[in-house]
Design an enzyme around this catalytic site. Sequence first.
Site, PDB file in Angstrom:
ATOM      1  N   ASP A  69       4.258  -9.288  -8.614  1.00 25.83           N
ATOM      2  CA  ASP A  69       4.605  -8.421  -7.976  1.00 25.83           C
ATOM      3  C   ASP A  69       3.222  -7.156  -7.997  1.00 25.83           C
ATOM      4  O   ASP A  69       3.138  -6.716  -8.964  1.00 25.83           O
ATOM      5  CB  ASP A  69       5.861  -7.779  -7.878  1.00 25.83           C
ATOM      6  N   SER A  70       2.638  -7.149  -6.870  1.00 22.42           N
ATOM      7  CA  SER A  70       1.277  -6.494  -6.891  1.00 22.42           C
ATOM      8  C   SER A  70       1.180  -5.481  -5.605  1.00 22.42           C
ATOM      9  O   SER A  70       1.918  -5.699  -4.545  1.00 22.42           O
ATOM     10  CB  SER A  70       0.077  -7.081  -7.437  1.00 22.42           C
ATOM     11  N   HIS A 153      -8.697 -11.739  -0.927  1.00 21.05           N
ATOM     12  CA  HIS A 153      -7.441 -11.452   0.007  1.00 21.05           C
ATOM     13  C   HIS A 153      -6.894 -10.150  -0.050  1.00 21.05           C
ATOM     14  O   HIS A 153      -7.090  -9.535  -0.811  1.00 21.05           O
ATOM     15  CB  HIS A 153      -6.540 -12.752  -0.350  1.00 21.05           C
TER      16      HIS A 153
END
EC number: 3.6.1.66
Length: 205
Positions: A69-70, A153
């Site tokens: 989770d970033s 991305h």
Amino acid sequence: MQQIVLASGNKGKLAEFDQMLAAYGVKVLPQSQFNVSEVAETGTTFVENAIIKARHAAQITGHAAIADDSGLEVDLLQGVPGIYSARYAGENAKDQDNVLKLLDTLKDYPAPRTARFQCVLVYMRHAKDPTPIICQASWEGQIDFVQRGDNGHGYDPIFIPEHHDCSAAQMSSDEKNTLSHRGKALVQLITAMQEKGVFTDRNAQ
């Protein structure tokens, strides 16, 4: 070859994880290969959401799972978009939608527009693992005024890493893996997994 499921459908993340874990004889598989649907990220922190995703993937696939989770924290916006980075422009927003919204939100702010990427990685041996491995790392930088580069991305095209003049999307994959929040967290995770004996002798190269 050892197999670990990545609790994500993001092809960019899959490529990063697979590249770095391949040296240890580990094949990282996307959860989509097992028809695992996305789970609601109901946590209020990166740690909570990573645990939710890893547990969900491990429960459905029966494999060990890694979840990431970033997100991006912008100081001028008091940490926004934070845990909502992937859906900053809406629930079904694409990377470009999020980037354009952030550029528009910051258009009246001069440089430096300091920010950082945060990454939390969780490794769970199984869905009921009471002691998951949790690692966290960050990557300092600032938000540019234009998009640059295509080797990345998310917010990579507008993120200028500290001590650099190029965007994260203009870096080579090797350089990015060394410097990035995810790369640093993954190095921590690999070290912790080695210490806990996750990799067998025949896996390690």
